[in-house]
Design an enzyme around this catalytic site. Sequence first.
Site, PDB file in Angstrom:
ATOM      1  CG  ASP A 265      40.905  47.323  37.889  1.00 56.19           C
ATOM      2  OD1 ASP A 265      40.535  46.281  37.685  1.00 56.19           O
ATOM      3  OD2 ASP A 265      41.538  47.925  36.974  1.00 56.19           O
TER       4      ASP A 265
ATOM      5  CD  GLU B 257      44.550  40.655  36.371  1.00 54.62           C
ATOM      6  OE1 GLU B 257      45.357  41.073  35.694  1.00 54.62           O
ATOM      7  OE2 GLU B 257      43.488  40.923  35.836  1.00 54.62           O
TER       8      GLU B 257
END
Length: 482
Positions: free
Chosen positions: A47, A224
Amino acid sequence: MRPTRAKAVLLVLATLLTVTANLLTPGAAHASPAVQYTNPLAAQRADPHIFRHTDGYYYFTATAPEYDRIVLRRATTVQGLATAPESVIWRRHTTGEMGAHIWAPEIHFINGKWYVYFAAGRADDVWRIRMYVLENAAANPLTGAWTERGRITTPWDTFSLDATTFVTGGVRYLLWAQQEPGIATNSNLYLARMGANPWTITGATTRLTIPTLAWETRGYKVAEGPAVLQRNGRLFLTYSASATDANYCVGLLTASASADPLQAASWTKSQSPVFATNAATSQYGPGHNSFTTSEDGQSDLLVYHDRSYRDISGDPLNDPNRRTRVQKVYWRADGTPDFGIPVADGVTPVRLMSYDTPGSAVRHWNYRARLEANVTPLADSQFRLTTGLSGSGTVSLESANFPGYYLRHRNHEAWVEQRDGSALFAADASFVRRAGLAGSGTVSFESVNFPGYYVRHRAGQVWVERDDGSSPFRASASFLLE
């Protein structure tokens, strides 16, 4: 004719002549210059978020596989982040809120202060994941104190994560993923205006997209990890979909920069993923990206994580080996981004753009090398410049989407073929990189086994032919790397 009017006419004519000259100048219509990095940038960092600040530093944060802390490093170059010292700027609580699953930190500079957005579960309920914000008033976020500004309140007290923020039309927005009551998905994407401070939203909340397509719902129904890239009068919103294994991939929403982003109808969803697993380059599950810019400010960079293998034992979230990677974003003639494929580990590839045919690149087509504009797929026109197969002092050009295949000449024709291990192939696929025959800013590639012969284009094909000293030859044998 009055003098003032005459001057105005001359000025217009001069402007037209300048524009015309620029359009006719070889090499004038090229995209941003080559930028090269070595992947992976950081092991066991998922991420990833890289923020380029006005102080001359890149700031890098990402999810640590222990899910217990927020880390930060900085460097003056993107590649420098690979070896920059890493600091722990915050650790999870031992009880209660913010006590587990510390995920997806992002660092932003807003109104003179630093903010980190992140997701966290409770120590006593690890899947009760919500979004939180830290604040730091120091000039250097590696110093100073981080203050917990608490949870971001959204319309529902449900699973929520991956907050990011951007400004368009003079308005700052918060963008995030959340599970909405009554909708049978793991998470959808939502947008709202920011309120009086960077941890508060105000006004209406808009649901931008729900994962419904096959590639969005493999393993889990997920949208997401949103990120926004603003170029060419449009907003390009990337997001990640499906389970976090090899099915993970990147989707795209697009809106006009002049449209109201809070109107769901302003956004158009691409019906296929724009970035996905590529077995040929051994890159699996690319996603949860951010964007930054190259050191010269001329190229957009895609920052993302993936794994180097497909098969995972157990829950993918327990596998620690997602790595941070970076590669250049290219732009199509219609102004939309082309992310290409997740390229192989090592030095990122470049494109050989013709000097005298602006906008056209060397590509392979049925193994024959040719010159073409608007290449699709992009990776057909990407080559990695490696140490020459003939050894030191030479270079070889390896195909980005067919690793192990190299640009080589055969009967003066240029092909992209698989290395067979022979000395002849190595020589045919090795070149001396020269300053461009057409002059400054270009490069030319001279054959190792036929000195004086250069890679050049002719009649839409690519050849290796003898330099005849003419201006047309030298222009056709010169390339700009992008």
